[in-house]
Design a protein around this motif. Structure first.
Motif, PDB file in Angstrom:
ATOM      1  N   PRO A  69       1.105  -1.143  -0.053  1.00 38.71           N
ATOM      2  CA  PRO A  69      -0.001   0.053   0.070  1.00 38.71           C
ATOM      3  C   PRO A  69       0.898   1.277   0.032  1.00 38.71           C
ATOM      4  O   PRO A  69       1.972   1.298   0.546  1.00 38.71           O
ATOM      5  CB  PRO A  69      -0.639  -0.110   1.427  1.00 38.71           C
ATOM      6  CG  PRO A  69       0.033  -0.955   2.203  1.00 38.71           C
ATOM      7  CD  PRO A  69       0.718  -2.127   1.167  1.00 38.71           C
ATOM      8  N   ARG A  70       0.442   2.393  -0.332  1.00 36.47           N
ATOM      9  CA  ARG A  70       1.000   3.535  -0.740  1.00 36.47           C
ATOM     10  C   ARG A  70       0.255   4.657   0.127  1.00 36.47           C
ATOM     11  O   ARG A  70      -0.804   4.885  -0.003  1.00 36.47           O
ATOM     12  CB  ARG A  70       1.053   3.921  -2.282  1.00 36.47           C
ATOM     13  CG  ARG A  70       2.091   5.283  -2.391  1.00 36.47           C
ATOM     14  CD  ARG A  70       2.178   5.628  -3.929  1.00 36.47           C
ATOM     15  NE  ARG A  70       3.068   6.500  -4.211  1.00 36.47           N
ATOM     16  CZ  ARG A  70       2.967   7.730  -4.050  1.00 36.47           C
ATOM     17  NH1 ARG A  70       1.674   8.336  -3.529  1.00 36.47           N
ATOM     18  NH2 ARG A  70       3.678   8.941  -4.316  1.00 36.47           N
ATOM     19  N   THR A 180       8.560   4.307   7.361  1.00 35.57           N
ATOM     20  CA  THR A 180       7.031   4.375   8.184  1.00 35.57           C
ATOM     21  C   THR A 180       6.025   3.810   7.614  1.00 35.57           C
ATOM     22  O   THR A 180       5.842   3.805   6.247  1.00 35.57           O
ATOM     23  CB  THR A 180       6.910   5.864   8.505  1.00 35.57           C
ATOM     24  OG1 THR A 180       7.814   6.558   9.047  1.00 35.57           O
ATOM     25  CG2 THR A 180       5.616   6.078   9.377  1.00 35.57           C
ATOM     26  N   ASP A 181       5.385   2.774   8.483  1.00 37.58           N
ATOM     27  CA  ASP A 181       4.109   2.244   8.005  1.00 37.58           C
ATOM     28  C   ASP A 181       3.186   3.259   7.217  1.00 37.58           C
ATOM     29  O   ASP A 181       2.893   4.247   7.761  1.00 37.58           O
ATOM     30  CB  ASP A 181       3.408   1.588   9.221  1.00 37.58           C
ATOM     31  CG  ASP A 181       2.240   0.764   8.909  1.00 37.58           C
ATOM     32  OD1 ASP A 181       1.342   1.226   8.078  1.00 37.58           O
ATOM     33  OD2 ASP A 181       1.892  -0.079   9.471  1.00 37.58           O
ATOM     34  N   PRO A 182       3.040   2.965   5.902  1.00 40.26           N
ATOM     35  CA  PRO A 182       2.005   3.810   5.220  1.00 40.26           C
ATOM     36  C   PRO A 182       0.595   4.159   5.667  1.00 40.26           C
ATOM     37  O   PRO A 182       0.061   5.034   5.368  1.00 40.26           O
ATOM     38  CB  PRO A 182       1.804   2.899   3.673  1.00 40.26           C
ATOM     39  CG  PRO A 182       3.084   2.072   3.818  1.00 40.26           C
ATOM     40  CD  PRO A 182       3.245   1.627   5.233  1.00 40.26           C
ATOM     41  N   CYS A 202       7.030   9.610  -0.857  1.00 41.23           N
ATOM     42  CA  CYS A 202       6.683   8.932  -0.036  1.00 41.23           C
ATOM     43  C   CYS A 202       5.159   8.988   0.614  1.00 41.23           C
ATOM     44  O   CYS A 202       4.692   8.468   1.253  1.00 41.23           O
ATOM     45  CB  CYS A 202       7.604   8.545   1.231  1.00 41.23           C
ATOM     46  SG  CYS A 202       9.280   7.934   0.598  1.00 41.23           S
ATOM     47  N   GLY A 203       4.566   9.954  -0.249  1.00 41.88           N
ATOM     48  CA  GLY A 203       3.004  10.365   0.324  1.00 41.88           C
ATOM     49  C   GLY A 203       2.925  11.322   1.369  1.00 41.88           C
ATOM     50  O   GLY A 203       1.999  11.535   2.085  1.00 41.88           O
ATOM     51  N   ALA A 204       4.400  12.016   1.793  1.00 38.25           N
ATOM     52  CA  ALA A 204       4.001  12.771   3.293  1.00 38.25           C
ATOM     53  C   ALA A 204       3.605  14.169   2.857  1.00 38.25           C
ATOM     54  O   ALA A 204       3.880  14.528   1.487  1.00 38.25           O
ATOM     55  CB  ALA A 204       5.671  12.956   3.987  1.00 38.25           C
TER      56      ALA A 204
END
Length: 226
Positions: A69-70, A180-182, A202-204
């Motif tokens: 998962p992302r 870090t856990d998504p 990374c979606g931050a």
């Protein structure tokens, strides 16, 4: 099973028709039977195809086995404009959110006229007030000080670390966010383009030193300083 039973019935009828045709017209011997055999084979194939549709294994093949998962950036409340103090506060109030702070990148932008120890103290003091007001878990990373940086006292919600000598805070933060856990929402405060690009992949969520300045000046949390 129904498809195979139908095929067998068709084949049996075809053989009977072939026998009758051979009796009536010896020249046509074998032809209907061959055609019926082809039909039966086609029916068998169709039945096998029908049986395969909808199997769990078939459904699983349409997914991407092993795909992880992302993380996706947090979307703040409707009506809040990104970059405003209200949007920053709403982001930091996201349950479970962890914010990584590029230590010296932020202190040099906000308290660059102070000595490094004073910069660190000012940043941690300000972030302590933010953590208390918003409930945010904050991780501050400073570049390693080969001269032996003194320990920085911080509350439980604000953790301060120094990288090992020769390791930049940029790399440490990017690696930590990637690991870090998504499912955990993450924000990163830095004006460094390399850091922002790395953690954005990374979606931050991205914040800048100016966001902290506006947050502190707009609604200064108790205990914050500048």
């Amino acid at each position: 099973a129904v498809g195979r039973s139908t095929a067998q019935e068709v084949q049996r009828l075809a053989l009977e028709m072939a026998a009758l045709a051979e009796h009536l017209n010896p020249d046509s011997a074998g032809k209907p039977a061959a055609a019926a055999s082809d039909d039966a084979a086609a029916t068998d194939n169709a039945a096998a195809s029908d049986d395969a549709v909808g199997r769990p294994a078939d459904a699983g093949a349409r997914r991407s086995p092993g795909a992880s998962p992302r993380r996706r950036p947090v979307r703040v409340g409707r009506g809040l404009r990104e970059g405003t103090t209200a949007a920053t506060r709403a982001l930091l109030e996201t349950p479970g959110l962890v914010m990584w702070v590029d230590g010296y990148n932020v202190t040099m932008a906000l308290w660059g006229d102070l000595a490094l120890p004073a910069q660190r103290e000012a940043l941690v003091r300000s972030l302590s007030g933010v953590a208390t007001a918003c409930g945010t878990h904050i991780r501050v990373v400073f570049d390693g000080d080969t001269g032996g940086a003194p320990a920085v006292t911080a509350p439980l919600r604000v953790r301060v670390t120094f990288t090992e000598a020769g390791v930049e805070a940029d790399d440490d933060i990017i690696d930590e966010v990637a690991a870090t856990d998504p499912s955990i929402p993450v924000a990163v405060m830095s004006a460094d383009r390399r850091v922002r690009d790395g953690v954005s992949a990374c979606g931050a969520n991205l914040l800048s030193p100016n966001d902290l300045r506006d947050l502190l000046s707009g609604a200064r949390p108790s205990g914050a300083g500048s």
